[in-house]
Design a protein around this motif. Sequence first.
Motif, short mmCIF file in Angstrom:
data_model
loop_
_atom_site.label_atom_id
_atom_site.label_comp_id
_atom_site.label_asym_id
_atom_site.label_seq_id
_atom_site.Cartn_x
_atom_site.Cartn_y
_atom_site.Cartn_z
N LEU A 1 11.01 11.49 -5.75
CA LEU A 1 10.94 10.11 -5.27
C LEU A 1 9.84 9.95 -4.22
O LEU A 1 9.09 8.96 -4.24
CB LEU A 1 12.30 9.71 -4.69
N ALA A 2 9.74 10.92 -3.33
CA ALA A 2 8.70 10.85 -2.29
C ALA A 2 7.31 10.87 -2.91
O ALA A 2 6.43 10.09 -2.51
CB ALA A 2 8.86 12.02 -1.33
N GLU A 3 7.11 11.73 -3.88
CA GLU A 3 5.80 11.81 -4.54
C GLU A 3 5.49 10.52 -5.29
O GLU A 3 4.37 10.01 -5.26
CB GLU A 3 5.80 13.00 -5.51
N LEU A 4 6.49 9.98 -5.97
CA LEU A 4 6.31 8.76 -6.76
C LEU A 4 5.94 7.58 -5.86
O LEU A 4 5.00 6.83 -6.15
CB LEU A 4 7.61 8.46 -7.52
N LEU A 5 6.67 7.41 -4.78
CA LEU A 5 6.42 6.29 -3.88
C LEU A 5 5.08 6.41 -3.17
O LEU A 5 4.36 5.42 -2.99
CB LEU A 5 7.55 6.18 -2.86
N THR A 6 4.73 7.63 -2.80
CA THR A 6 3.44 7.85 -2.14
C THR A 6 2.28 7.52 -3.07
O THR A 6 1.32 6.84 -2.68
CB THR A 6 3.33 9.31 -1.66
N LYS A 7 2.38 8.01 -4.30
CA LYS A 7 1.31 7.76 -5.27
C LYS A 7 1.14 6.28 -5.56
O LYS A 7 0.02 5.79 -5.76
CB LYS A 7 1.60 8.52 -6.57
N ALA A 8 2.25 5.54 -5.57
CA ALA A 8 2.20 4.10 -5.87
C ALA A 8 1.92 3.26 -4.63
O ALA A 8 1.89 2.03 -4.71
CB ALA A 8 3.51 3.66 -6.51
N LYS A 9 1.73 3.94 -3.50
CA LYS A 9 1.44 3.26 -2.24
C LYS A 9 2.54 2.28 -1.83
O LYS A 9 2.28 1.18 -1.31
CB LYS A 9 0.08 2.56 -2.30
N VAL A 10 3.78 2.70 -2.08
CA VAL A 10 4.93 1.92 -1.61
C VAL A 10 5.26 2.37 -0.19
O VAL A 10 5.40 3.57 0.06
CB VAL A 10 6.15 2.13 -2.53
N PRO A 11 5.39 1.46 0.77
CA PRO A 11 5.62 1.86 2.16
C PRO A 11 6.93 2.64 2.34
O PRO A 11 7.98 2.22 1.85
CB PRO A 11 5.69 0.53 2.91
N THR A 12 6.84 3.75 3.04
CA THR A 12 8.00 4.55 3.40
C THR A 12 7.80 5.01 4.85
O THR A 12 6.68 4.95 5.37
CB THR A 12 8.15 5.79 2.50
N PRO A 13 8.86 5.48 5.51
CA PRO A 13 8.63 6.16 6.78
C PRO A 13 7.67 7.33 6.54
O PRO A 13 7.59 7.85 5.42
CB PRO A 13 10.03 6.65 7.17
N LYS A 14 6.93 7.73 7.56
CA LYS A 14 6.02 8.86 7.39
C LYS A 14 6.80 10.03 6.78
O LYS A 14 7.85 10.43 7.30
CB LYS A 14 5.42 9.26 8.73
N THR A 15 6.29 10.54 5.68
CA THR A 15 7.04 11.51 4.87
C THR A 15 6.18 12.73 4.56
O THR A 15 4.98 12.60 4.33
CB THR A 15 7.50 10.86 3.55
N MET A 16 6.81 13.89 4.54
CA MET A 16 6.11 15.08 4.07
C MET A 16 7.05 15.94 3.24
O MET A 16 8.25 16.00 3.50
CB MET A 16 5.53 15.88 5.24
N ILE A 17 6.48 16.55 2.21
CA ILE A 17 7.22 17.51 1.40
C ILE A 17 7.06 18.87 2.08
O ILE A 17 5.95 19.37 2.26
CB ILE A 17 6.69 17.54 -0.04
N ILE A 18 8.17 19.45 2.48
CA ILE A 18 8.16 20.66 3.30
C ILE A 18 8.46 21.89 2.44
O ILE A 18 9.35 21.87 1.60
CB ILE A 18 9.20 20.54 4.43
#
Length: 489
Positions: free
Chosen positions: A285-302
């Motif tokens: 979900l994080a990757e999908l939203l980031t790629k689509a430029k949907v605003p989220t809280p600052k997120t990182m895949i750890i």
Amino acid sequence: MRKIVVVDHLKDWDVTIEDVEVIEAQSYLTDPTYTDIRNARIFNLCRSYKYQSAGYYVSLLAEARGHKSIPSVTTMQDLKSPTIVRAITVEIDDLIQKSLSSLRSKSFTLSIYFGQNVAAKYEKLCKQLHDLFQSPLLRAQFVLKDEWVLQSISPIPVNEIPEHHWRYVKSFAKSYFARHRFSGARITRKIYDLAILIDPDEKEPPSNKKALQHFMDEADSQGFYVELITKDDYRRLPEFDALFIRETTSVNHHTYKFARKAFADGLAVIDDPVSILRCTNKVYLAELLTKAKVPTPKTMIIHKDNKDEVEAELGLPCVLKKPDSSFSQGVVKAKDSKSLQKELNEMLADSELIIGQEFLPTDYDWRIGILDKQPLYACKYFMAKGHWQIYNWEGKKQDTAGDVETIPFEEVPFTVLHTALKAANLIGNGLYGVDVKEVDGKAYIIEVNDNPSIEAGCEDKILKKNLYASIIKSIKRRIDNHKNIRTNE
């Protein structure tokens, strides 16, 4: 709904069962009468399911006509592949070893008639194999190596049933049709069959009992026979036209297995397996939203190689999420460096990847319910008393969840509604609950849930029974669309 047993020759099936027709394959394949039937369940007892045989075409044309065929063409193909057979049955290996442990031979053949065997001690094994391979008559071949191995499983030609087994077969068949809901005369007036999957023991189910009753009442009024089923009813999925999952979903769970099976068999499914896969894994979900430029809280895949960068990247406190977290479980807030390292080490011991997000404190989260890419309801989910999440599983029972306020769409900020729709539409066209935080006039997606809560007295406060009606209409539309596609192919 008509129930039709199809055989190569009428003499192959001299069993009379109430409300069950018996016809020859040639009639089903060539008689226009059967082409024009809108709703039928076909129980294919032909002698062979080989490619381009009469038995193969019975199931193939049944699917093309929008009929429900047992076995399906997919099951026929699965039975042919030893690799698929082994992959599908790996989960019942313990049962296989236990069931066959007393045997002294090096090989064993198990005949499965409508999910049963003439020896009661193999009842559980037969039921499980029948659940996995939906076919009326099956022959399972086992060999003993270091342990018992299922070497193959294949259909039993009806004309090869031993004479001394026939009295059992007739009894099993009558029990099968009597036990299964499709045999009831009381539902012949219904056009559609809906299964609602629930867990009666789930402490916090997506829908409470009153909401489930509303779903059932609306389904009934729209021409459905509707039944609440549980994880024990897996083998009954072919009886239905649609599956509606109302227990918490997960990929490594029977809910996903149900969704996958139903989808493969052509049922209309909410939640569909693709939505479950996409929503329940926070890394995806994080990757999908980031790629689509949907605003989220600052997120990182750890992962293990960047875990020392989390504090500098996200600040403290920050939020850590397991990939398959749901309902605030598997989600923690790291307040300081020490707790951050502790939580990171524990989570990364279980998963190669986890999610980290900056902490955005708010009094409530927006929840936008979305169905068929359109908003359905809007709520404010307030944080649990004295807690930073809407659920507090460690708090007092009365303080487990925060309050819920249902809001008319005209009072929902445009940015919240627009952002929620954008996020949900990346997943699919199912039923979703999108959690959004609103900070300084901006909307940030927290997550997209494939199995949103719909409880009487909460999400339905504005639409009331129309909320349930909308979901049932969507399921009905999906069934009709699927049948129309098959009819026109």
